[in-house]
Design a protein around this motif. Structure first.
Motif, short mmCIF file in Angstrom:
data_model
loop_
_atom_site.label_atom_id
_atom_site.label_comp_id
_atom_site.label_asym_id
_atom_site.label_seq_id
_atom_site.Cartn_x
_atom_site.Cartn_y
_atom_site.Cartn_z
N GLN A 167 82.65 -65.01 58.88
CA GLN A 167 83.31 -64.15 58.02
C GLN A 167 82.98 -63.63 56.75
O GLN A 167 82.30 -64.50 55.88
CB GLN A 167 84.81 -64.69 57.95
CG GLN A 167 85.49 -64.93 59.19
CD GLN A 167 86.97 -65.50 59.26
OE1 GLN A 167 87.19 -66.09 58.28
NE2 GLN A 167 87.86 -65.21 60.09
N ASP A 181 89.34 -71.24 55.16
CA ASP A 181 90.46 -70.52 54.78
C ASP A 181 91.17 -71.11 53.50
O ASP A 181 91.85 -72.09 53.79
CB ASP A 181 91.57 -70.34 55.78
CG ASP A 181 92.84 -69.75 55.46
OD1 ASP A 181 92.61 -68.72 55.07
OD2 ASP A 181 93.99 -70.27 55.75
N THR A 222 83.91 -65.97 53.70
CA THR A 222 83.55 -67.36 53.82
C THR A 222 82.38 -67.51 52.58
O THR A 222 82.92 -68.62 51.96
CB THR A 222 82.79 -67.81 55.05
OG1 THR A 222 83.77 -67.51 56.31
CG2 THR A 222 82.65 -69.09 54.93
N ASP A 248 95.42 -65.32 49.87
CA ASP A 248 94.94 -64.20 49.87
C ASP A 248 96.05 -63.04 50.23
O ASP A 248 95.68 -62.10 50.92
CB ASP A 248 93.76 -64.11 51.13
CG ASP A 248 92.56 -65.28 50.65
OD1 ASP A 248 92.28 -65.00 49.56
OD2 ASP A 248 91.90 -65.59 51.46
N THR A 251 95.94 -64.54 59.71
CA THR A 251 94.87 -63.54 60.04
C THR A 251 93.52 -64.14 59.83
O THR A 251 92.79 -63.88 60.91
CB THR A 251 95.22 -62.25 58.90
OG1 THR A 251 96.41 -61.57 59.01
CG2 THR A 251 93.99 -61.20 59.49
N ASN A 252 93.50 -64.76 59.06
CA ASN A 252 92.15 -65.39 58.80
C ASN A 252 91.62 -66.45 60.10
O ASN A 252 90.61 -66.64 60.67
CB ASN A 252 91.85 -66.54 57.62
CG ASN A 252 91.95 -65.43 56.14
OD1 ASN A 252 91.57 -64.43 56.46
ND2 ASN A 252 92.09 -66.19 55.26
N SER A 286 98.41 -64.00 55.64
CA SER A 286 96.86 -63.78 55.23
C SER A 286 96.26 -65.27 56.06
O SER A 286 95.21 -65.13 56.58
CB SER A 286 96.64 -63.89 54.06
OG SER A 286 97.25 -65.14 53.07
N HIS A 287 96.84 -66.25 55.81
CA HIS A 287 96.31 -67.46 56.60
C HIS A 287 96.02 -67.30 57.93
O HIS A 287 95.30 -67.58 58.53
CB HIS A 287 97.12 -68.64 56.31
CG HIS A 287 97.14 -69.07 54.69
ND1 HIS A 287 96.07 -69.27 54.17
CD2 HIS A 287 98.12 -69.77 53.95
CE1 HIS A 287 95.89 -69.83 52.98
NE2 HIS A 287 97.51 -70.06 52.77
#
Length: 854
Positions: free
Chosen positions: A8, A407, A11, A411, A426-427, A423-424
């Protein structure tokens, strides 16, 4: 090879790999290397990663023995290359000299690597093998352009001629103009007594009100208008010629520069090869310099998905790296320069995820270093896959992952309408979608940001999904649900960040095999929260939670005790290993010393035996001569006279025996015990038979003397031409002809008075006996001081070989000279522990007893 394919975009930034790449870039020697290092990225091909790490290791070894690579290039070198790509455009002089210097530095770098040897630098040697020679082009540039960037007059004949004419015309022009400065009729009209240049033409500075006083052409006025720049009519032709010569000079210089530039353009392929090699060398040396900065190692590459980091340190917390980053940040933010300088390095940690375990769940108190451990594992993995050494201890091993996901942190985004939990999720959804094995997944505080029960359940489900898919996963958590899951699920390991039990301060180390307590209340108290609030929180905590916390506290105490015991055992094991090494070294030294002593004894014995053989041969020769003389004397008496009398033959035997006994005493105790039969040149008995050399054949149970050392032993068995003998409890194998049966001499002396007609025969039986005293005794009675000391030295060597410790030297009373000399010699001998007179019942002052050192 391409970068990690499905990583990603966030990352690299989440793990701060971009910060590492920025530091490595500052270590480049050329703009080419710096530009490539700006795109430094991890690789996915294990063979490519192995090659990159090996290149870095070779460069580290090279830099250890050398100051560095002699590679350099101008800061604007990329502009030079851009201009070089434009046909018909000459490079400026300084750009040409810069290009020449760059190519020279590449050749010098290749020479330095070749001198290091292919054995030490096989990969670097292969790389520099493609370097080509540009000596002709570089030489042309050096001959045409000086270091300041000016083209030499001798660059061409045309340029020399043009510049010679130009200098002459300038001298004429200056002389003419100076006449105006000195002339009484013209000097008064000048504003300044100077000659200046306007638009490439030399002029005078005239007052504006005297414009018509000096005929000429005005080339402008000063800013105030008070002065005019006037070219007198008398100098117009000279100025015109100078301008034309300047144009010719510029054209010739351009032609020379274009010719030099085109010489490089014609070798475009070779030039590109040199650029590629130089760039690759620069990148490798930058990686090597970074390795030395962090004291890094090349990790072993695994294929089973393991992440085994031992003694790992986060590179951004290393003072040298932190200082570089502070300087980089200061270029964009002046406040960064005021950031405190880090002086202490990070605490090393062991991050171990070894199959069959593929999941590691780390728990423990806040501020305990869980997130730093997570980042350290991910960042060191990416560094290794980019060919960088990692700051860790030997035994570190990583897998080359195709995808690495992280992650970490919060975010949340107002613009994207994402909360922390959203956000977690989604990641993680992106990780599930882009997963390619082998894969490393790093999840910080998985399931956080929502209800603990549902968050814990979601966390278990996510971990189970990645585990069943075959990914390697490391996660941190505070949830009891996930701690229980880690303790009860096969293939899942748990670890806790440790803390000091009395102060609850973090130690930043991981303890494996148990889930850790969160210690929220204890940490809050340590950070200064009011004790009343802490007490109320303890009251609000339920009985189940209190019981669980107490249980975990007991486990932590037991684990810390076990860890203490483990460290003690490891320390003792290390000490035992060191002791074993010392013992082996001592044993090797003793073996070497024993071999040296045996060699010395053998050499001295051989020398003594040679001396004994020579003297025995001499005695036998003398006996033969005397026997022949007696025979001749008997023959002169005639046949009617009496033959050789018994007294004559007996006297001859007695004289021979006395001579041999003298030899026996001389060699007694010095390794000169030789029961050998002297032989003549043809190898047959030299006129005398030596009894004992052909004595009885040894058989089992016989007491025998072995070899030239005279060691006594018992024959155990006989096979063929060899026998096995027990000497002082040690078994040795010896040839039968090296053994002598101890006991009464076989046969007796016999002389025959018979003689054949015309010849006399004399037979002498000779035997040299072994010393009468034991091997622990040395008899030196009758010897001189020098001879006694020499025999004592040999005696000590023999005793060392036979592992004897208590010995005696028999020297008698006499004048006491031998006793004093031997006593002084033994006191100073390095192998003697102590020496003293023997007890009265063992000889008293006539015998010296001494002990050898262990």
């Amino acid at each position: 090879a391409s970068p990690v394919g499905s990583m990603q975009p966030g990352t690299l930034k989440a793990l701060e790999f971009d910060r590492i790449a920025a530091v490595v870039r500052t270590l480049a020697l050329t703009p080419l290397g710096a530009a490539r290092l700006a795109n430094l990225a991890p690789r996915t091909d294990p063979r490519r990663v192995e090659t990159l790490l090996a290149q870095t290791s070779e460069a580290v070894a090279f830099l250890t023995d050398h100051a560095g690579l002699p590679l350099h290039a101008p800061a604007d070198f990329q502009t030079t290359l851009t201009a070089l790509a434009i046909e018909g455009r000459p490079l400026e002089p300084l750009r040409l000299t810069g290009l020449a210097s760059f190519l020279e530095s590449v050749e010098h770098t290749g020479l330095a690597i070749r001198r290091a040897g292919r054995t030490a630098c096989p990969l670097l040697s292969d790389l520099v093998a493609g370097i080509v020679n540009f000596d002709e082009e570089i030489g042309a540039v050096r001959r045409a352009i000086d270091p300041a960037g000016d083209v030499f007059d001798h660059a061409s004949n045309t340029l020399r001629a043009v510049r010679d004419r130009l200098r002459k015309q300038r001298a004429r022009l200056r002389g003419t103009l100076e006449s105006y400065l000195r002339g009484k009729d013209t000097a008064k009209y000048l504003q300044d007594q100077v000659i200046t240049d306007r638009n490439g033409r030399y002029v005078l500075v005239v007052r504006a009100e005297h414009r018509s006083a000096i005929p000429g052409i005005v080339h402008g006025a000063s800013s105030s208008g008070a002065s005019l720049y006037l070219e007198p009519l008398s100098t117009v032709e000279l100025n015109n010629e100078i301008v034309a010569l300047r144009e010719q000079e510029a054209e010739e210089v351009r032609r020379i520069l274009l010719e030099l530039t085109d010489a490089f353009r014609r070798r475009d392929d070779d030039l590109q090869r040199m650029l590629d090699i130089a760039t690759e060398l620069d990148i490798i040396q930058a990686r090597a310099r970074f390795s030395r900065m962090i004291d890094g190692i090349a990790p072993a590459l695994a294929t089973d998905g393991r992440l085994e980091l031992r003694g790992a340190r986060h590179p951004l917390l290393i003072p040298a790296v932190d200082g570089r980053l502070r300087d980089l940040d200061a270029e964009d933010d002046e406040d960064a320069a005021a950031r405190p300088v880090r002086t202490e390095g990070p605490v090393p940690i062991d991050l171990l995820l070894i199959p069959p375990a593929t999941v590691l769940i780390v728990s423990g108190p806040n501020t305990g270093g869980k997130t730093v451990a997570l980042k350290t594992g991910g960042l060191l993995t990416l560094m290794a896959q980019a060919g960088l050494h990692v700051p860790a201890a030997e035994g570190t091993a990583i897998t080359v992952f195709r995808t690495v996901f992280a992650d970490i942190g919060d975010d949340q985004s107002i613009e994207a309408n994402l909360s922390t939990f959203s956000s977690h999720v989604t990641n993680i959804a992106g990780m599930v979608r882009d997963l390619e094995l082998p894969s490393l997944v790093l999840l910080d505080e998985i399931g956080s940001g929502t209800d603990p029960v549902e968050g814990g359940a979601l966390g278990m489900a996510v971990i189970d999904h990645f585990r069943q898919a075959g990914a390697t996963l490391v996660a941190t958590t505070h949830y009891d649900t996930l701690k229980t899951y880690a303790s009860t699920t096969d293939g899942v390991a748990c670890a806790a960040s440790s803390f000091a039990p009395d102060t609850f301060e973090p130690t930043y180390r991981l303890v494996y095999g148990t889930p850790g307590r969160s210690l929220a209340l204890e940490i809050a108290a340590r950070l200064g929260l009011d004790s009343a609030i802490i007490g109320r929180a303890r009251e609000y905590r339920g009985a189940r939670e209190a019981q669980l916390a107490e249980h975990l506290a007991k486990m932590d105490a037991e684990l810390q005790s076990l860890e203490h015991e483990r460290r003690l055992v490891a320390r003792e094991r290390s000490q035992m290993g060191e002791d074993q090494q010392r013992m082996r070294a001592r044993e090797d030294a003793l073996k070497t010393r024993e071999e040296q002593l045996r060699k010395r004894v053998d050499e001295r014995l051989e020398e003594k035996l040679r001396d004994a053989r020579r003297e025995i041969d001499t005695v036998v020769d003398e006996v033969k001569k005397k026997a022949a003389a007696l025979v001749r004397e008997a023959e002169t008496r005639g046949p009617r006279l009496a033959p050789l009398s018994t007294g004559e033959t007996g006297g001859l035997r007695t004289e021979a025996r006395r001579s041999l006994e003298t030899l026996e005493q001389r060699f007694h105790g010095t390794g000169g015990d030789a029961a050998e039969q002297p032989r003549g040149p043809a190898g047959t008995p030299a006129g005398a038979a030596v009894a004992g050399a052909t004595g009885p054949k040894p058989k089992p149970g016989d007491r025998v003397a072995v070899g030239p050392l005279g060691l006594e032993g018992i024959v155990q068995s006989v096979f063929g031409h060899d026998a096995e003998v027990n000497v002082r409890g040690k078994r040795l194998r010896a040839a039968l002809d090296e053994l002598r049966v101890l006991g009464p001499a076989q046969g007796g002396d016999r002389a025959s008075g018979d003689r054949a007609p015309g010849a006399g025969r004399v037979s002498v039986n000779i035997q040299i006996h072994a010393r009468e005293t034991g091997f622990t005794d040395l008899n030196v009675i009758g010897c001189s001081v020098d001879e006694a000391l020499a025999r004592t030295d040999k005696f000590i060597d023999e005793a060392l070989v036979s592992e004897l410790r208590t010995l005696r030297v028999i020297h008698g009373h006499g004048t006491g000279q031998l006793r004093r000399a031997i006593g002084a010699y033994l006191q100073k001998h390095p192998l003697v522990a102590r020496a003293m007179p023997a007890p009265p019942e063992q000889g008293g002052s006539g015998v010296t007893v001494f002990e050898l050192k262990d």
